[in-house]
Design an enzyme around this catalytic site. Structure first.
Site, short mmCIF file in Angstrom:
data_model
loop_
_atom_site.label_atom_id
_atom_site.label_comp_id
_atom_site.label_asym_id
_atom_site.label_seq_id
_atom_site.Cartn_x
_atom_site.Cartn_y
_atom_site.Cartn_z
N VAL A 557 38.17 43.35 52.29
CA VAL A 557 39.24 43.12 51.33
C VAL A 557 39.14 44.12 50.18
O VAL A 557 39.77 43.94 49.14
CB VAL A 557 39.22 41.68 50.77
CG1 VAL A 557 39.50 40.69 51.87
CG2 VAL A 557 37.92 41.36 50.06
N PRO A 559 40.07 46.84 47.68
CA PRO A 559 39.16 46.95 46.52
C PRO A 559 39.08 45.71 45.65
O PRO A 559 38.75 45.82 44.46
CB PRO A 559 39.81 48.09 45.75
CG PRO A 559 41.28 47.87 45.94
CD PRO A 559 41.43 47.33 47.35
N ASP A 560 39.37 44.51 46.16
CA ASP A 560 39.45 43.33 45.32
C ASP A 560 38.21 43.10 44.46
O ASP A 560 38.30 42.89 43.24
CB ASP A 560 39.70 42.09 46.18
CG ASP A 560 41.10 42.05 46.76
OD1 ASP A 560 41.51 43.06 47.36
OD2 ASP A 560 41.77 41.03 46.63
N HIS A 561 37.03 43.07 45.11
CA HIS A 561 35.82 42.75 44.36
C HIS A 561 35.52 43.79 43.29
O HIS A 561 35.21 43.46 42.14
CB HIS A 561 34.62 42.65 45.32
CG HIS A 561 34.70 41.50 46.26
ND1 HIS A 561 35.36 41.58 47.46
CD2 HIS A 561 34.20 40.25 46.18
CE1 HIS A 561 35.26 40.42 48.10
NE2 HIS A 561 34.56 39.59 47.33
N ALA A 564 37.93 43.84 40.41
CA ALA A 564 37.62 42.74 39.48
C ALA A 564 36.51 43.16 38.52
O ALA A 564 36.54 42.83 37.33
CB ALA A 564 37.22 41.50 40.26
#
Length: 808
Positions: A557, A559-561, A564
């Site tokens: 997933v 660049p979600d992490h 954030a």
């Protein structure tokens, strides 16, 4: 504008790994001084090099000052001590023990300057059995579990694009540095931070035992050998002028796709409203979608998808990314000087503050460029006197964060604050449930909720109702931070824009994030991580060479992490500024900008040399032998990276063929790259008869970077991670068993590991928050519950609450 870290002084002794930490701190206003030895850092020669300029070095060292300090000379070490005494933060990436041997390690500098924050960034940390191992990005991909989830079934696993590792590590280093610095503001005490790049990637890139995307509801958790087919998660389809990717996650998105297909009878069953059912039927469903898309262009499909509520995104090449109107209008890409006389199209930066993009202001310094310029004395950045907080408290104690975030990005962003002491209130509306709460059939709670929402409280509230909005405003008046990642304009449409909230509370910090940002023609596009990757060129590079329709980034997933984390750093920087000014700020981070910055070296190279950058697969264009090699056993692999001629000599000795070091065709890096097939065959033959662990141990003992491909379950028993207590367990009453979870990413000498309070059920703390923070009576709360404005959890003890919950 005055940047939030103005007045914060950073000494940057990184060389390669961790350089992006100082770059981001400099973007945010810190005075970052890069300290290099005579002749400059090794990273000045890091590939790709164009016109004599290392593109990675130029990008990761922009906005910094540059001085030369010889740490092998007593006078140089004295100079470093003087600089450290006048600095707030020191970041270094030297081999463990090297600085201490010279009397300028973290322990020695902390004794000299007790308020200094010292951050060590190394491949494996200061302790543990791998402490002295050598690593490259490719090696870390293998060891971290990322490689085992990348590639086609029964094919060689595929390395993701270069650059993502260093930026991931750099962002974790920046967060750790500012967290320790924020703690210092309130305690007067500095500390030492030990950051392992291995752990940063394991826990921070796309953790196997951490918050996962909605597609996790439709896949197996055991990650079997030979890599399961991930193409169904976020499928790619050919169209008239290229390729598009779709993300069918929510029920309403599937319904839009079903209607678009003409409501085929074989998919009319309501069971296809669920992700697992659609995944299981992919062999039948996807040909229908492919036939529908075949004659339409990317732009037509994206536009019609938006009309129907179906997330569709084009798969762009690097060349197309560089000429995309949206990134130009948004200011995400701009033409600028990255080194003396070298101009290129460049990703500008991660964040906008109060409407102004924060990014590159000055090119990377020449060696010793600022030796003759005296530094300003350290400023006291906070109005608050040090020592006001007791030792042992958490750095963010006393802060209140109102969390409107959703899915992976929202959960990970607010968790950073909850883990370190902030009172994070997750505000959620039962009418529009957070997609992260979508669990597998039969599960009472999604594991991602347990991972992503630990240490938080939950308030069930209908923000779209007038009274619900008013309750939220009352909370804002006493809060510190509001976090949201809705479509641009959503907060404003509810009367909750930054200006409106700042009128209630001038100190409020509001962070908004979306896929493509609020400015530019794509500002209202539906966006998830897979669509962001496709639009930014990441997906086009994350594939086997010559196979454009087989993208291999379906299991992640990204660049979600890391987006954030980028956002958390900006919020923390704004909080630091607020201690000095009392004023809040409006922050914006587009997830696309995170991907662009982290793919910067490839984008800039393509800008300077059009048509030269393509998917490299597992072949490092700048080294040989290097790549992914088969070992003895079923689907067993390891990564080896021979960085230079010295590594080659060591490798030849380690595999028992020292005579090969002097073979003319292999003697130099240039010759080895030219004869890649032959030199890879030499190493490959040796590895095929050995287990990955045995081969890696032998190569690492010789100083050659190597790492075995670890699968996710193997991370839990890895001896190095075990020795560093990298994993712990989180429990939840609604889960049948405990979940392995990150104990921490960085080790702090004076900040405890995060607690593990279980994640809340939706609305669990609604009554508690209304009573304690808003001084509401039971009668007031009961009325709002009965009207559906306030939403307690399903086991709410009041008859009204139970009835309202049942009605939902």
């Amino acid at each position: 504008m005055t940047l939030p870290l103005t007045g914060v002084r950073v000494l940057d002794l990184t060389d390669g790994l961790g350089e992006s930490c100082g770059r981001y701190l400099a973007d945010l206003g810190a005075q970052v001084t890069k300290v290099e030895g005579p002749g400059g850092a090794r990273s000045r020669r890091a590939e790709p090099v164009v016109d004599g300029v290392s593109i990675p070095f130029a990008l990761r060292n922009a906005n910094k000052r540059g001085i030369v300090v010889d740490l092998d000379d007593p006078a140089g070490r004295d100079r470093l001590r003087e600089l450290a005494a006048e600095s707030d933060i020191l970041v270094e990436s030297h081999a463990p023990g090297l600085l201490s041997e010279r009397g300028v390690g973290a322990t020695e500098l902390s004794a000299l300057a007790p308020s200094l924050v010292c951050v060590s960034v190394t491949p494996f940390g200061q302790t543990g059995p791998y402490r002295d191992w050598a690593a490259t990005e490719q090696v870390l991909y293998a060891l971290s579990g990322v490689l085992s989830r990348s590639g086609a079934p029964r094919a060689e696993p595929l390395l993701p694009p270069a650059g993502l590792v260093e930026e991931t590590v750099g962002m974790h280093a920046a967060w750790s540095a500012l967290l320790a610095y924020y703690d210092r503001i309130h305690t007067g005490r500095g500390q030492v931070v030990d950051l392992s790049a291995f752990e940063a990637l394991v826990h921070g890139f796309d953790p196997g035992f951490g918050t996962q995307g909605s597609a996790a509801a439709g896949r197996s958790d055991d990650f079997p050998r030979n890599r399961p087919d991930a193409s169904n998660f976020y499928p790619v389809f050919p169209c008239a002028d290229g390729y598009v990717r779709i993300c069918l996650l929510a029920k309403r998105q599937w319904r839009g796709m079903f209607e678009w297909l003409g409501e085929p009878e074989e998919f009319a069953d309501p069971k296809y409203d669920t992700i697992p059912a659609r995944f299981a039927a992919a062999d039948t469903l996807h040909p229908l979608i492919e036939a529908l898309f075949a004659t339409r262009t990317r732009d037509q499909l994206v536009a019609e998808g938006a009309t129907r509520g179906v997330p569709v995104g084009g798969v762009l090449s690097l060349g197309e990314v560089l000429t995309t109107e949206h990134f130009d209008v948004a200011g995400a890409l701009a033409d600028m000087e990255i080194a003396t006389g070298v101009h290129a199209r460049v990703p500008t930066g991660y964040v906008s503050i109060d409407g102004a993009r924060v990014g590159i202001r000055t090119p990377a310094p020449e060696v010793g460029e600022h030796d003759a310029h005296p530094q300003a004395k350290r400023q006291a950045p906070a109005a608050e006197a040090p020592g006001t907080r007791q030792s042992g408290t958490r750095p963010l104690d006393g802060l209140r964060v109102l969390d409107l975030g959703v899915i992976v990005f929202g959960a990970e962003l607010s968790r950073q604050f909850a883990d370190y002491g902030a009172d994070v209130i997750k505000v959620e509306n039962a009418k529009f449930p957070d997609g992260l709460r979508q669990s597998k059939r039969g599960a009472a709670l999604a594991a991602s909720v347990a991972w992503g929402h630990r240490n938080k409280r939950s308030l069930g509230l209908d923000l779209r109702s007038p009274e619900g909005g008013e309750l939220f405003r009352r909370l804002v008046a006493e809060a510190d931070v509001v976090l949201a990642n809705f479509k641009p304009g959503t907060l404003a449409s509810m009367g909750l824009s930054y200006d409106e909230l700042a009128a209630l509370n001038p100190g409020i910090i509001v962070s908004e994030s979306s896929a493509f940002g609020s400015t530019g023609p794509w500002n209202n596009r539906l966006g998830y991580g897979p669509l962001v990757r496709a639009a930014c060129g990441v997906s086009a590079l994350w594939r086997y060479p010559g196979n454009e329709d087989l993208l291999c980034d379906g299991s992640t997933v990204y660049p979600d992490h890391i987006a954030a984390h980028v956002t958390a750093i900006a919020v923390l920087a704004a909080l630091i500024q607020r201690t000095r000014t009392g004023r809040g700020a409006a922050l914006e981070v587009a997830q696309a900008d995170t991907a662009l910055v982290q793919l910067g070296a490839q984008l800039v190279t393509e800008s300077l040399r059009p048509g030269t950058v393509s998917a490299p697969g597992n072949s490092d264009p700048f080294a040989a032998p290097a790549g992914v090699f088969a070992c003895a056993g079923d689907d067993e692999w390891c990564v080896v990276s021979v960085r230079d001629d010295d590594d080659w000599v060591r490798l030849c000795s380690a595999i028992g063929t020292p005579e090969l070091a002097d073979v003319p065709a292999f003697r130099t890096r240039t010759e080895r790259i030219r004869n890649r097939v032959d030199v890879d065959a030499v190493l490959g033959e040796w590895l095929q008869t050995r287990s990955p662990a045995a081969a890696v141990a032998q190569l690492q003992a010789a100083g050659v970077p190597a790492g075995m491909m670890l699968r996710l379950p193997e991370l839990l028993t890895d001896p190095h991670l075990a020795a560093r207590d990298a994993y712990t367990e989180t429990h939840h009453a609604l889960l049948p068993k405990a979940l392995p979870t990150a104990a921490r990413v960085a080790r702090f000498s004076a900040i405890a590991d995060p607690p593990l309070r279980q994640a809340p059920i939706a609305g669990q703390h609604s009554r508690e928050i209304c009573a304690d923070l808003l001084n509401m009576t039971t009668a007031e709360v009961d009325r709002l519950v009965a009207e559906g404005i306030l939403q307690p959890h399903d086991t709410d003890p009041s008859p009204i609450g139970v009835a309202a919950s049942a009605a939902r």
